[in-house]
Design an enzyme around this catalytic site. Structure first.
Site, PDB file in Angstrom:
ATOM      1  N   ASP A 211      42.336  42.332  38.305  1.00 24.05           N
ATOM      2  CA  ASP A 211      41.095  41.564  38.970  1.00 24.05           C
ATOM      3  C   ASP A 211      41.337  41.436  40.495  1.00 24.05           C
ATOM      4  O   ASP A 211      42.315  40.466  40.847  1.00 24.05           O
ATOM      5  CB  ASP A 211      40.641  40.379  38.249  1.00 24.05           C
ATOM      6  CG  ASP A 211      39.690  39.325  38.937  1.00 24.05           C
ATOM      7  OD1 ASP A 211      39.246  39.744  39.775  1.00 24.05           O
ATOM      8  OD2 ASP A 211      39.581  38.359  38.587  1.00 24.05           O
TER       9      ASP A 211
ATOM     10  N   TRP B 108      41.859  32.212  37.123  1.00 22.04           N
ATOM     11  CA  TRP B 108      40.860  33.391  36.744  1.00 22.04           C
ATOM     12  C   TRP B 108      41.655  34.192  35.801  1.00 22.04           C
ATOM     13  O   TRP B 108      41.014  34.925  35.050  1.00 22.04           O
ATOM     14  CB  TRP B 108      40.585  34.245  38.268  1.00 22.04           C
ATOM     15  CG  TRP B 108      39.793  33.257  39.045  1.00 22.04           C
ATOM     16  CD1 TRP B 108      40.183  32.510  40.067  1.00 22.04           C
ATOM     17  CD2 TRP B 108      38.396  32.843  38.742  1.00 22.04           C
ATOM     18  NE1 TRP B 108      38.986  31.943  40.730  1.00 22.04           N
ATOM     19  CE2 TRP B 108      38.049  32.083  40.034  1.00 22.04           C
ATOM     20  CE3 TRP B 108      37.471  33.422  37.882  1.00 22.04           C
ATOM     21  CZ2 TRP B 108      36.674  31.519  39.736  1.00 22.04           C
ATOM     22  CZ3 TRP B 108      36.178  32.652  37.827  1.00 22.04           C
ATOM     23  CH2 TRP B 108      35.767  31.927  38.802  1.00 22.04           C
TER      24      TRP B 108
ATOM     25  N   LYS C 120      33.331  38.163  48.493  1.00 21.88           N
ATOM     26  CA  LYS C 120      34.365  37.737  49.179  1.00 21.88           C
ATOM     27  C   LYS C 120      34.698  38.737  50.539  1.00 21.88           C
ATOM     28  O   LYS C 120      34.137  38.306  51.529  1.00 21.88           O
ATOM     29  CB  LYS C 120      35.531  37.266  48.575  1.00 21.88           C
ATOM     30  CG  LYS C 120      35.239  36.466  47.358  1.00 21.88           C
ATOM     31  CD  LYS C 120      36.328  36.271  46.344  1.00 21.88           C
ATOM     32  CE  LYS C 120      35.981  35.685  45.208  1.00 21.88           C
ATOM     33  NZ  LYS C 120      35.478  34.155  45.348  1.00 21.88           N
TER      34      LYS C 120
HETATM   35  N1  PMP Z   1      38.168  36.544  39.789  1.00 24.29           N
HETATM   36  C1  PMP Z   1      38.327  35.930  40.777  1.00 24.29           C
HETATM   37  C2  PMP Z   1      39.907  36.109  41.333  1.00 24.29           C
HETATM   38  C3  PMP Z   1      37.661  35.139  41.295  1.00 24.29           C
HETATM   39  O1  PMP Z   1      37.803  34.441  42.587  1.00 24.29           O
HETATM   40  C4  PMP Z   1      36.221  34.768  41.069  1.00 24.29           C
HETATM   41  C5  PMP Z   1      35.228  34.055  41.804  1.00 24.29           C
HETATM   42  N2  PMP Z   1      35.521  33.127  42.597  1.00 24.29           N
HETATM   43  C6  PMP Z   1      35.842  35.508  39.677  1.00 24.29           C
HETATM   44  C7  PMP Z   1      36.667  36.172  39.264  1.00 24.29           C
HETATM   45  C8  PMP Z   1      34.643  35.385  39.075  1.00 24.29           C
HETATM   46  O2  PMP Z   1      33.627  36.186  40.178  1.00 24.29           O
HETATM   47  P1  PMP Z   1      32.149  36.153  39.739  1.00 24.29           P
HETATM   48  O3  PMP Z   1      31.628  34.852  40.223  1.00 24.29           O
HETATM   49  O4  PMP Z   1      31.580  37.073  40.633  1.00 24.29           O
HETATM   50  O5  PMP Z   1      31.709  36.595  38.284  1.00 24.29           O
END
Ligand code: PMP
Length: 361
Positions: free
Chosen positions: A172, A102, A196
């Site tokens: 994030d 991520w 989440k």
């Molecule tokens: N950052 C993290 C730490 C994630 O776990 C996720 C999705 N699992 C995201 C960003 C991306 O998020 P989204 O699908 O809401 O765009």
């Protein structure tokens, strides 16, 4: 059919009380004769839910007055692009700590906008650990530092966020929001996809220092402007009213059970149960991550071979333990034990792990 234990990484388990409350109110919200999700987002009834959710975020995370709380559609992924579009220019630079999938995605988007620099990369060590603060050589002129507090796929988590001094830290927190307090002396901005620990999918929670909002670009399309979202109380355009409503209900639930202090107790208990089961399995279950970087939200592990891992996932599913397959990019197993996962769910999983090992180990 009764509810099963859902260990999915996201969208993921929500408190059953929240789902029950929503289903009671879905058709006729508080005797208004219509559903909340059919109403104008400019009306008084919706506004109470919307503003109420923002107040609860401020209260639970103890957000200081000089920070804006904003709801934005597009999930955390939009934030990967929106942050650099707002704060990074072609002739400035930002630092990235690449701890996993991520953080890397955030870096890749920022690179398109300006000078994104990786100051630490865990790829060669297979994203096994979080770096220590003295491994990070920050650039004095960086406009911000980006980290991901919990790598959902790799199962590693910053135990303590780094102190980046005068350089704004942007975090994030998609997969550990509302599971830990935030040290506002260190954090200038955080964002988190809601699917989440907050609500269904559909938006991101953004908390941003007002001084940073002030620095954000204004000569970009309206939806990408933090100042517009902040000035309009996240009602610049039509918000995802269902997701905001669910966020409100989840935060009420969180407050009712005792807020972050209680969640932290439950979190540590659940994580310890699972890591103990892995550590005490004589090597049958193995954790690929360093002990002091272990995530309390996403617990990952491996088994002697892939065939056994598949059997484990399938057999667990039959016993009402769902979503245990590791992310396709890393394989293995993963149990996401977000706030709404009851201790009883983890207990049931741990008992299943013991039984599976006795039978097939
Ligand atoms: N950052 C993290 C730490 C994630 O776990 C996720 C999705 N699992 C995201 C960003 C991306 O998020 P989204 O699908 O809401 O765009």
């Amino acid at each position: 059919m009764g509810r099963i234990f859902n260990f999915s990484a996201g969208p993921s388990i929500l408190p059953v009380e929240v789902l029950e409350e929503a289903s009671r109110q879905l058709v006729d919200y508080n005797n208004s004769g219509m559903s909340l999700i059919e109403m104008s987002h400019r009306g008084k009834i919706y506004d109470e839910v919307h503003s109420g959710a923002i107040v609860l975020v401020r209260e639970i995370l103890q957000v200081p007055d000089d920070y804006e709380i904003i709801f934005i559609q597009g999930g955390a992924t939009l934030q990967f692009g929106m942050v650099p579009m707002a704060l990074l220019t072609a002739d400035s630079s930002a630092d990235f700590v690449v701890t996993g999938t991520w953080a890397k995605k955030a870096y890749q988007d920022a690179r398109l906008i300006g000078n994104a620099q990786i100051i630490w990369d865990g790829a060669d060590e297979k994203y096994r650990r979080i770096p220590s603060i003295d491994e990070l050589s920050l650039h004095d002129d960086a406009v911000y530092v980006h980290i991901c507090s919990n790598e959902t796929i790799d199962g590693i988590q910053w135990q303590q966020l780094p102190d980046t001094g005068g350089i704004p830290l942007i975090v994030d927190m998609s997969s550990d929001i509302m599971s830990r307090p935030v040290d506002w002396n260190k954090v200038s901005m955080l964002f988190a996809g809601t699917q989440k620990n907050l609500a269904p999918a559909g938006m991101a929670l953004v908390i941003m220092k007002k001084s940073l909002v002030g620095k954000a670009r204004k000569d970009i399309p309206a939806y990408l402007r933090y100042d517009l979202h902040a000035n309009e109380n996240s009602l610049y355009n039509t918000p995802p009213t269902f997701t905001v409503w669910m966020t409100n209900l989840t935060l009420h639930w969180l407050k009712r059970i005792g807020g972050l202090p209680e969640i932290e107790k439950r979190r540590d208990r659940k994580a310890a149960m699972l890591y103990d089961a892995i550590d005490n399995s004589g090597g049958y279950y193995t954790s690929p991550v360093d002990k002091n970087s272990r995530s309390t939200m996403n617990v990952v592990w491996h088994m002697p071979d892939e065939q056994l891992e598949n059997k484990f996932v399938n057999d667990a599913e039959k016993e009402g333990l769902s979503g245990l397959k590791g992310h396709r990019s890393v394989g293995g197993l993963r149990a996401s034990i977000y706030n709404a996962m009851p201790v009883e769910g983890v207990q049931t999983l741990v008992e299943f792990m013991h039984r599976f090992m006795e039978k097939h180990g």
